[in-house]
Design a protein around this motif. Structure first.
Motif: not given
Lengths: 159, 198
Positions: B102-103, B150-151, B148, B146, B98-99, B155-156
């Motif tokens: 970017r994360g 995950g959204i 997406r 990116d 996940y990211k 996922v948070y």
């Protein structure tokens, strides 16, 4: 001015400066279209950020909030209605993202519980007042009490 | 007597509410996706460049989808458990990276200036290095550059893990690192019943 006041004023100025700059940052528009941006802000004011749970999606500076604001912008550009956008987020993150929880059987207690409690309170008050009224009104003096009262009155009456 | 019993009763009710309420973790938001089909996606794999993967490829299997990232500190905490679990050959685990770039809040590259191909290269390099260092429990990993996907999965907070049944329906979601208890008490018993179903 004493040293203390100078320090206090300096501290106040510094913190207010920090606060204003923080606010200026979070409102930074990322979309070119002010209409889209305004709608995005309006919608995300109503949504909760899942990372810092007591902040709105509009105010949060968490990574995920940023991503979700991007999603909201994208959906606005796709001509989705506000309700559709909220439904999109609810289907992924649950009712928890809504600051105004929907009225449905699982939230009845939340919405109507306070009114139920209020009704109980009012009912208890009415019952209490009625009982007290009956007690004070319906208690006649017995003949013995009357005699005692008379005796006491006589005692006080100087002849 | 009633004078004392009523306030005492109310007090006990209050204590009961507080005892339940204060022992809950507000960061565990129940997922609306449990009981729903796992959202579809097509993402490139970490190991190969020429093959994509989607949840539909796991039809007929009970499997785990584990969201991870090299910058995620709690992932490191749960990782040994996943590695041990995969060595026992329990369930196939698919990693959703996940990211990766970017994360990472502490990355020393300006992410916005990276070209997509450079970013992809960096993602592959970082993810592969991390797995080489900490062990690879995944039958394969896919790259959600990116976030997406995950959204779509709600996922948070990484790590998160989904247990998905043979028909592609999400049956359980673990928020935060998998613990030994969660694995033994929840995930494995549920996986067993799901495997026995047709």
């Amino acid at each position: 001015m004493t040293m203390r006041t100078v320090l206090a004023v300096a501290f106040f100025l510094l913190t207010s400066l920090l606060v204003t700059s923080a606010q200026a940052k979070e409102a930074a528009p990322l979309s070119d279209d002010p209409v889209v941006e305004a709608r995005m802000m309006a919608i995300s004011e109503e949504l909760r950020c899942l990372v810092c749970q007591n902040e709105t999606l509009a105010a949060s500076r968490a990574e995920l909030a940023d991503d979700l604001r991007k999603e909201v912008r994208r959906l606005i550009r796709e001509q989705k209605t506000d309700q559709e956008i909220k439904d999109y987020l609810v289907s992924r993150y649950g009712d928890f993202v809504l600051y105004r929880p929907p009225v449905k059987p699982t939230t009845w207690l939340l919405w109507f519980g306070p009114f139920v409690l209020l009704a109980f309170g009012v009912a208890a008050l009415v019952v209490f007042l009625r009982r007290r009224g009956q007690l004070t009104a319906a208690l006649p003096l017995s003949s013995e009490d009357k005699k005692r009262a008379e005796a006491l009155l006589k005692e006080k009456d100087p002849k | 007597m009633m004078r004392f019993l009523i306030p005492l009763g109310l007090f006990l009710v209050l204590v009961g509410f507080l005892a339940v309420g204060l022992n809950r973790d507000p960061h565990e938001v129940p997922s609306p996706l449990v009981g729903k089909p796992a959202p579809a996606f097509q993402l490139q794999q970490l190991a190969t460049t020429d093959k994509a993967f989607g949840p539909q490829d796991m039809q007929g299997k009970v499997w785990l989808l584990n969201v991870w990232s090299s910058w995620c500190v709690s992932c490191r905490a749960e990782h040994p458990l996943l590695v041990a679990f995969s060595q026992q050959g329990g369930l196939p685990i698919v990693g959703l990276n996940y990211k990766e770039v970017r994360g990472d809040g502490e990355i020393d590259v300006d992410v916005k200036k990276l070209t997509p191909s450079d970013e992809l290269k960096l993602v592959r390099q970082r993810a592969a290095a991390w797995l080489a260092q900490h062990g690879n429990p995944y039958s394969l990993s896919v790259l959600d550059i990116d976030g997406r996907v995950g959204i779509d999965y709600g996922v948070y907070g990484v790590p998160e893990t989904y247990l998905i049944d043979k028909h592609g329906v999400i049956r359980f979601k673990q928020i935060g690192p998998i613990t030994e208890e969660a694995l033994q008490d929840k995930i494995l018993p549920l996986a067993k019943t799901l495997e026995s179903q047709s």
